[in-house]
Design a protein around this motif. Structure first.
Motif, PDB file in Angstrom:
ATOM      1  N   ASP A 120      12.669  -2.777 -25.095  1.00 17.89           N
ATOM      2  CA  ASP A 120      13.586  -3.891 -24.833  1.00 17.89           C
ATOM      3  C   ASP A 120      14.485  -3.616 -23.634  1.00 17.89           C
ATOM      4  N   PHE A 121      14.610  -2.342 -23.254  1.00 16.31           N
ATOM      5  CA  PHE A 121      15.444  -1.977 -22.111  1.00 16.31           C
ATOM      6  C   PHE A 121      14.609  -1.647 -20.869  1.00 16.31           C
ATOM      7  N   GLY A 122      13.283  -1.756 -20.999  1.00 14.57           N
ATOM      8  CA  GLY A 122      12.425  -1.492 -19.848  1.00 14.57           C
ATOM      9  C   GLY A 122      11.652  -0.200 -19.911  1.00 14.57           C
ATOM     10  N   ALA A 123      11.498   0.374 -21.107  1.00 15.40           N
ATOM     11  CA  ALA A 123      10.790   1.653 -21.213  1.00 15.40           C
ATOM     12  C   ALA A 123       9.354   1.561 -20.720  1.00 15.40           C
ATOM     13  N   ASP A 124       8.722   0.403 -20.877  1.00 14.39           N
ATOM     14  CA  ASP A 124       7.346   0.269 -20.397  1.00 14.39           C
ATOM     15  C   ASP A 124       7.246   0.496 -18.892  1.00 14.39           C
ATOM     16  N   ASP A 125       8.336   0.232 -18.179  1.00 13.64           N
ATOM     17  CA  ASP A 125       8.322   0.385 -16.722  1.00 13.64           C
ATOM     18  C   ASP A 125       8.288   1.851 -16.286  1.00 13.64           C
ATOM     19  N   ILE A 126       8.714   2.755 -17.176  1.00 10.10           N
ATOM     20  CA  ILE A 126       8.736   4.173 -16.819  1.00 10.10           C
ATOM     21  C   ILE A 126       7.720   4.992 -17.611  1.00 10.10           C
ATOM     22  N   LYS A 127       6.953   4.343 -18.470  1.00 12.79           N
ATOM     23  CA  LYS A 127       6.003   5.050 -19.330  1.00 12.79           C
ATOM     24  C   LYS A 127       5.067   5.944 -18.542  1.00 12.79           C
ATOM     25  N   ASP A 128       4.574   5.451 -17.411  1.00 12.70           N
ATOM     26  CA  ASP A 128       3.594   6.217 -16.635  1.00 12.70           C
ATOM     27  C   ASP A 128       4.201   7.421 -15.932  1.00 12.70           C
ATOM     28  N   ASP A 129       5.517   7.576 -15.994  1.00 17.35           N
ATOM     29  CA  ASP A 129       6.162   8.759 -15.411  1.00 17.35           C
ATOM     30  C   ASP A 129       5.923  10.003 -16.263  1.00 17.35           C
ATOM     31  N   TYR A 130       5.463   9.819 -17.516  1.00 14.46           N
ATOM     32  CA  TYR A 130       5.418  10.915 -18.486  1.00 14.46           C
ATOM     33  C   TYR A 130       3.987  11.196 -18.925  1.00 14.46           C
ATOM     34  N   LEU A 131       3.754  12.435 -19.347  1.00 12.68           N
ATOM     35  CA  LEU A 131       2.463  12.781 -19.931  1.00 12.68           C
ATOM     36  C   LEU A 131       2.186  11.868 -21.120  1.00 12.68           C
ATOM     37  N   ALA A 132       0.972  11.333 -21.188  1.00 15.03           N
ATOM     38  CA  ALA A 132       0.655  10.335 -22.213  1.00 15.03           C
ATOM     39  C   ALA A 132       0.845  10.880 -23.625  1.00 15.03           C
ATOM     40  N   TRP A 133       0.397  12.125 -23.851  1.00 11.82           N
ATOM     41  CA  TRP A 133       0.502  12.672 -25.206  1.00 11.82           C
ATOM     42  C   TRP A 133       1.949  12.944 -25.601  1.00 11.82           C
ATOM     43  N   ARG A 134       2.808  13.255 -24.617  1.00 16.28           N
ATOM     44  CA  ARG A 134       4.229  13.447 -24.932  1.00 16.28           C
ATOM     45  C   ARG A 134       4.905  12.115 -25.196  1.00 16.28           C
ATOM     46  N   TRP A 135       4.532  11.103 -24.431  1.00 12.70           N
ATOM     47  CA  TRP A 135       5.097   9.777 -24.657  1.00 12.70           C
ATOM     48  C   TRP A 135       4.810   9.304 -26.082  1.00 12.70           C
ATOM     49  N   GLU A 136       3.584   9.514 -26.526  1.00 15.86           N
ATOM     50  CA  GLU A 136       3.180   9.029 -27.848  1.00 15.86           C
ATOM     51  C   GLU A 136       3.958   9.695 -28.978  1.00 15.86           C
ATOM     52  N   GLN A 137       4.508  10.863 -28.737  1.00 14.12           N
ATOM     53  CA  GLN A 137       5.283  11.532 -29.784  1.00 14.12           C
ATOM     54  C   GLN A 137       6.595  10.817 -30.085  1.00 14.12           C
ATOM     55  N   GLY A 138       6.964   9.866 -29.247  1.00 18.74           N
ATOM     56  CA  GLY A 138       8.161   9.061 -29.504  1.00 18.74           C
ATOM     57  C   GLY A 138       7.849   7.627 -29.857  1.00 18.74           C
ATOM     58  N   VAL A 139       6.599   7.347 -30.243  1.00 19.95           N
ATOM     59  CA  VAL A 139       6.178   5.979 -30.544  1.00 19.95           C
ATOM     60  C   VAL A 139       5.797   5.861 -32.014  1.00 19.95           C
ATOM     61  N   SER A 140       6.339   4.841 -32.684  1.00 20.96           N
ATOM     62  CA  SER A 140       6.019   4.593 -34.085  1.00 20.96           C
ATOM     63  C   SER A 140       4.668   3.891 -34.217  1.00 20.96           C
ATOM     64  N   ALA A 141       4.151   3.838 -35.441  1.00 25.63           N
ATOM     65  CA  ALA A 141       2.842   3.233 -35.684  1.00 25.63           C
ATOM     66  C   ALA A 141       2.809   1.767 -35.286  1.00 25.63           C
ATOM     67  N   ASP A 142       3.960   1.078 -35.354  1.00 29.32           N
ATOM     68  CA  ASP A 142       3.991  -0.339 -34.982  1.00 29.32           C
ATOM     69  C   ASP A 142       4.211  -0.554 -33.491  1.00 29.32           C
ATOM     70  N   GLY A 143       4.222   0.541 -32.710  1.00 26.80           N
ATOM     71  CA  GLY A 143       4.384   0.436 -31.273  1.00 26.80           C
ATOM     72  C   GLY A 143       5.802   0.577 -30.774  1.00 26.80           C
ATOM     73  N   THR A 144       6.776   0.635 -31.689  1.00 28.33           N
ATOM     74  CA  THR A 144       8.166   0.806 -31.293  1.00 28.33           C
ATOM     75  C   THR A 144       8.346   2.125 -30.558  1.00 28.33           C
ATOM     76  N   VAL A 145       8.952   2.066 -29.377  1.00 28.11           N
ATOM     77  CA  VAL A 145       9.260   3.285 -28.629  1.00 28.11           C
ATOM     78  C   VAL A 145      10.662   3.714 -29.029  1.00 28.11           C
ATOM     79  N   ILE A 146      10.750   4.750 -29.859  1.00 26.31           N
ATOM     80  CA  ILE A 146      12.067   5.178 -30.334  1.00 26.31           C
ATOM     81  C   ILE A 146      12.690   6.228 -29.425  1.00 26.31           C
ATOM     82  N   GLY A 147      11.875   6.895 -28.574  1.00 25.48           N
ATOM     83  CA  GLY A 147      12.439   7.967 -27.758  1.00 25.48           C
ATOM     84  C   GLY A 147      11.661   8.220 -26.490  1.00 25.48           C
ATOM     85  N   ILE A 148      12.351   8.799 -25.497  1.00 24.91           N
ATOM     86  CA  ILE A 148      11.760   9.167 -24.211  1.00 24.91           C
ATOM     87  C   ILE A 148      11.667  10.695 -24.161  1.00 24.91           C
TER      88      ILE A 148
END
Length: 379
Positions: A120-148
Motif C-alpha cells: 500500500d506504500f509502494g513496496a512493489d516498486d522496490i521489490k526487484d531491489d532485493y534477492l527474491a528468496w529474501r523478499w519472500e521471507q517477509g510475505v504472507s500466504a495471502d500475498g501481504t508484504v509485512i516486511g522488507i
C-alpha cells in the motif's frame, strides 16, 4: 537450543540505557528538515524495536539529519525481543516499526492482519531491489508484504591464524580452505589441531550444528505449499540428522570448548583465544570485532566445507496499529535501500540483501584489516 543459536548479533554497548532484562533504548534526535538547523518545534517520534547489533544507528542518524523526525530504538535480546513484539501485536501497544528475524518469520507472516501491507506504500516498486528468496521471507500466504529485508547471512569460517601456526597447520586462507572440502575433512583437521594444541578447535557443537542446518534448503519445517501451509519435518529431514551427527562427532572427538553461544563466557573465550575456529555468517564479523577488539589481525576467513548457506537475516515491519505508518515506511525504505545497506556492510559486515551492489568495487574490493585484510566482500 535452536532459538539461542539462531541469534543474529550481540547486544550493543554503545549509548542508551540498559535494564536488567538486556533491553537498551537510544534516541536519535532530528536536526532539522535537511539544513541541520533547529526543528523549531515538536517533531514526530518513531519507535523502532530491534534485537542485537543490527548496525542501523548510522543510517538512522543520517535520515534524522535530513528529516524532521526523532527515532527511538529499543534493543533487546533476540528471544526476548520476539516474545515482546508478538505480545505487543496482540495487545495493540506496538512500536511504529519492529524487526522480525527469519527464524521467526513463519510465526509473524501467519498473522498478516497484524501488519500494514507494505504494498500500500509502494513496496512493489522496490521489490526487484532485493534477492527474491529474501523478499519472500517477509510475505504472507495471502500475498501481504509485512516486511522488507535487511541483510543476508552468507557463511564462511573465521579462524585464528596464530593458533593454527602454533599447532603446525597452514595459515594462508586459501590453503586453510583446501584443508576441509568436506565436513569429514573438517573433523580430521580439528583432531590434528587439538593433538598439537592446548586450545579447543571450535567454540561449541551448537554453532557447528546451526551452520550445517543452514546449508540445507529445508530445516525443521517443510517449504510452504500454495496455501502457505507447512509441516514439521525435523524428524524425517536427513539434513537435520546429518547436522546432528557431525556436531556430535566433533564434540565426542574433543574438538569443542563447550561454551554456550552468545554467553559472557563465550565472548570472553573469543577474546582470550580459547578456541580457534568459529562458524561465521557475515554478521558474525561485527560480533567478533565488538567482543574481541584486541585480536585484530589474528583472525582470517576461509571457505565453509561443502559450500555456503545462509544463517540469519531480518525483515523490518510496520504493525497495523502504528500511528505514523507513512512516515515509518519512508524511514524503513530509506535505511534498507541498496546505498544504505552498503554503508552498513562497510561499517559492520552485515551483507546486503540488495544484489545490485554485489559487483561494485565497494563489495568486490572490500577488505577487512581486522581479519588480516581478507577480501570479505568476495568471500
Amino acid at each position: 537450543m535452536v532459538l539461542a543459536l539462531v541469534a543474529a548479533a550481540c547486544s550493543s554497548d554503545d549509548g542508551g540505557d540498559t535494564d536488567a532484562g538486556g533491553t537498551e533504548t537510544t534516541t536519535t534526535e532530528a536536526t532539522g528538515g535537511g539544513d541541520g538547523g533547529d526543528t523549531g518545534g515538536d517533531v514526530p517520534v518513531l519507535n523502532l524495536w530491534t534485537f542485537g547489533a543490527m548496525c542501523l544507528d548510522s543510517v538512522i542518524a543520517e535520515y534524522a539529519e535530513n528529516n524532521p523526525v526523532e527515532v527511538e530504538v529499543k534493543e533487546a535480546d533476540y528471544a526476548a525481543h520476539h516474545e515482546a513484539y508478538f505480545a505487543a501485536l496482540a495487545t495493540g501497544e506496538v512500536p511504529d516499526m519492529g524487526a522480525v528475524e527469519v527464524g521467526f518469520s513463519a510465526q509473524f507472516t501467519a498473522s498478516p492482519q497484524a501488519f500494514y501491507d507494505l504494498r500500500d506504500f509502494g513496496a512493489d516498486d522496490i521489490k526487484d531491489d532485493y534477492l527474491a528468496w529474501r523478499w519472500e521471507q517477509g510475505v504472507s500466504a495471502d500475498g501481504t508484504v509485512i516486511g522488507i529485508p535487511t541483510d543476508i547471512g552468507g557463511m564462511a569460517v573465521a579462524y585464528r591464524a596464530d593458533l593454527f601456526e602454533a599447532a603446525g597447520l597452514p595459515t594462508d586462507r586459501d590453503e586453510v580452505s583446501a584443508l576441509w572440502p568436506t565436513w569429514d575433512d573438517f573433523i580430521a583437521v580439528g583432531e590434528q589441531f587439538v593433538a598439537n594444541s592446548d586450545t579447543a578447535f571450535i567454540d561449541s557443537g551448537g554453532t557447528l550444528f546451526n551452520a550445517l542446518i543452514n546449508q540445507g534448503e529445508e530445516k525443521f519445517y517443510s517449504t510452504p505449499d500454495a496455501d502457505g501451509n507447512t509441516e514439521l519435518i525435523y524428524d524425517t529431514n536427513p539434513s537435520i540428522q546429518r547436522a546432528w551427527d557431525i556436531a556430535i562427532q566433533a564434540v565426542e572427538a574433543g574438538l569443542s570448548a563447550n561454551y554456550q553461544n552468545f554467553s559472557p563466557e563465550w565472548n570472553a573465550a573469543m577474546a582470550n583465544g580459547d578456541y580457534a575456529v568459529l562458524m561465521a555468517p557475515a554478521w558474525m564479523m561485527g560480533y567478533i570485532q565488538g567482543q574481541a577488539p584486541d585480536t585484530e589481525g589474528l583472525w582470517d576467513i576461509a571457505s565453509m566445507p561443502e559450500g555456503g548457506g545462509n544463517w540469519g537475516g531480518t525483515q523490518l515491519t510496520i504493525p497495523a496499529n502504528s500511528e505514523n505508518a507513512e512516515l515509518t515506511y519512508d524511514l524503513l525504505s530509506y535505511i534498507l535501500a541498496p546505498e544504505q545497506q552498503l554503508k552498513v556492510f562497510e561499517e559492520c559486515g552485515n551483507f546486503p540483501s540488495t544484489p545490485e551492489v554485489y559487483d561494485t568495487p565497494a563489495i568486490q574490493d572490500f577488505t577487512n584489516p581486522f581479519f588480516s585484510d581478507a577480501p570479505v566482500g568476495k568471500i
